[in-house]
Write a protein that holds these residues in place. Structure first.
Motif, short mmCIF file in Angstrom:
data_model
loop_
_atom_site.label_atom_id
_atom_site.label_comp_id
_atom_site.label_asym_id
_atom_site.label_seq_id
_atom_site.Cartn_x
_atom_site.Cartn_y
_atom_site.Cartn_z
N LYS A 42 1.10 -1.28 -0.14
CA LYS A 42 0.08 0.10 0.11
C LYS A 42 0.93 1.32 -0.08
CE LYS A 42 -4.21 -2.17 2.06
NZ LYS A 42 -4.98 -2.03 3.31
N ALA A 43 1.90 1.22 -0.95
CA ALA A 43 2.82 2.48 -0.97
C ALA A 43 2.10 3.48 -1.39
CB ALA A 43 3.89 2.07 -2.02
N MET A 44 2.61 4.76 -1.16
CA MET A 44 2.06 5.89 -1.49
C MET A 44 3.04 6.73 -2.18
SD MET A 44 0.10 7.10 2.06
CE MET A 44 -0.46 8.79 1.15
N VAL A 45 2.85 7.00 -3.51
CA VAL A 45 4.08 7.45 -4.13
C VAL A 45 3.68 8.89 -4.90
CG1 VAL A 45 5.50 7.07 -6.04
CG2 VAL A 45 4.68 5.12 -4.68
N THR A 46 4.34 9.88 -4.60
CA THR A 46 4.07 11.15 -4.95
C THR A 46 5.01 11.96 -5.47
OG1 THR A 46 2.41 11.09 -2.89
CG2 THR A 46 2.92 13.30 -3.91
N GLY A 47 4.72 12.84 -6.69
CA GLY A 47 5.60 13.54 -7.27
C GLY A 47 6.91 12.83 -7.56
#
Length: 207
Positions: A42-47
Motif C-alpha cells: 500500500k505504498a504512497m508514491v507522490t511527485g
C-alpha cells in the motif's frame, strides 16, 4: 544506476512505503520492474519521476502485483521492456498492473514508453485500477495497445478525465486495446491521433 537480478531494479516494496519527490533514472531489472516492483503493498508514491528504466522481461518502469499502492503526480518517461521476447510479447513499458491489483493513479503522465504490449500501461490478472486525470502520449507497442493494453474480461479498469493521444502500435487498438473482451469504463476521456502508422480509424483509437 541500480540493477536487480530478478525484480525491482531501484526499489522493491511489500509494505507501506512512502515515496515523495523521488527520481528513478536508468535502473534495470532482469525480470520485472526496472525501477520499482511492489507486491501486496500500500505504498504512497507522490511527485516521483521514472525515467529511462528498463527490464529484460516485463514492466520497464514499475510492476505492481496484488497491489493497492497509490501514485499521484508521477511521470513515466522513456521506460522500456523489450519490443520482442522469445515466445511472446513483453508487457507494460511504463507500468504493469497484475494479479488483482487495485492501484489508484491520479494526475500521472506516461510519455514515450515502449513494450511488446501496453507501451504505456499493461493491465491484467483480474485487476481493477482507477486512473484519473492521466495522460498517455507517444507510447509505443510492437504488438497492440500503444497507450494501454487490457487483458481479459475480468479486468475492470476505470479511466476518468484521461487523455490518450499520439500512441502507436503495429496492430489495432493503438490507443487502448481490450484483448480479448477487456471491460474498462471510460468517463470524459479523449482518444485522438493514435495510429498504426498508416491510419487513424476508430479501431486504432480503441478496440
Amino acid at each position: 544506476y541500480n540493477s536487480a537480478l530478478q525484480e525491482g531494479g531501484g526499489i522493491y516494496s511489500s509494505g507501506q512505503s512512502v515515496l515523495c519527490n523521488c527520481a528513478f533514472i536508468t535502473n534495470k531489472a532482469s525480470y520485472f520492474g526496472g525501477a520499482m516492483s511492489s507486491h501486496r503493498s500500500k505504498a504512497m508514491v507522490t511527485g516521483c519521476t521514472f525515467v529511462k528504466n528498463s527490464s529484460d522481461g516485463h514492466a520497464g518502469g514499475v510492476c505492481l502485483a496484488q497491489d493497492s499502492s497509490t501514485f499521484t503526480n508521477c511521470i513515466f518517461i522513456d521506460n522500456s521492456a523489450p519490443l520482442y521476447l522469445a515466445g511472446g510479447s513483453s508487457l507494460g513499458g511504463g507500468l504493469c498492473v497484475w494479479d488483482q491489483g487495485d492501484t489508484i493513479l491520479t494526475n500521472c503522465g506516461f510519455f514515450e514508453n515502449s513494450a511488446g504490449m501496453g507501451g504505456g500501461v499493461f493491465i491484467g490478472g483480474s485487476s481493477i485500477p482507477k486512473l484519473s486525470n492521466c495522460i498517455f502520449s507517444n507510447n509505443l507497442a510492437a504488438d497492440r495497445g500503444g497507450g494501454i493494453f487490457i487483458l481479459h474480461d475480468d479486468c475492470h479498469p476505470l479511466l476518468v478525465n484521461c487523455t490518450v493521444v499520439g500512441n502507436r502500435s503495429r496492430l489495432s487498438g493503438c490507443g487502448i486495446n481490450n484483448s480479448p473482451n477487456g471491460s474498462p469504463v471510460l468517463t470524459n476521456c479523449i482518444l485522438w491521433n493514435n495510429t498504426d502508422g498508416s491510419k487513424m480509424s476508430e479501431s486504432e483509437q480503441v478496440s
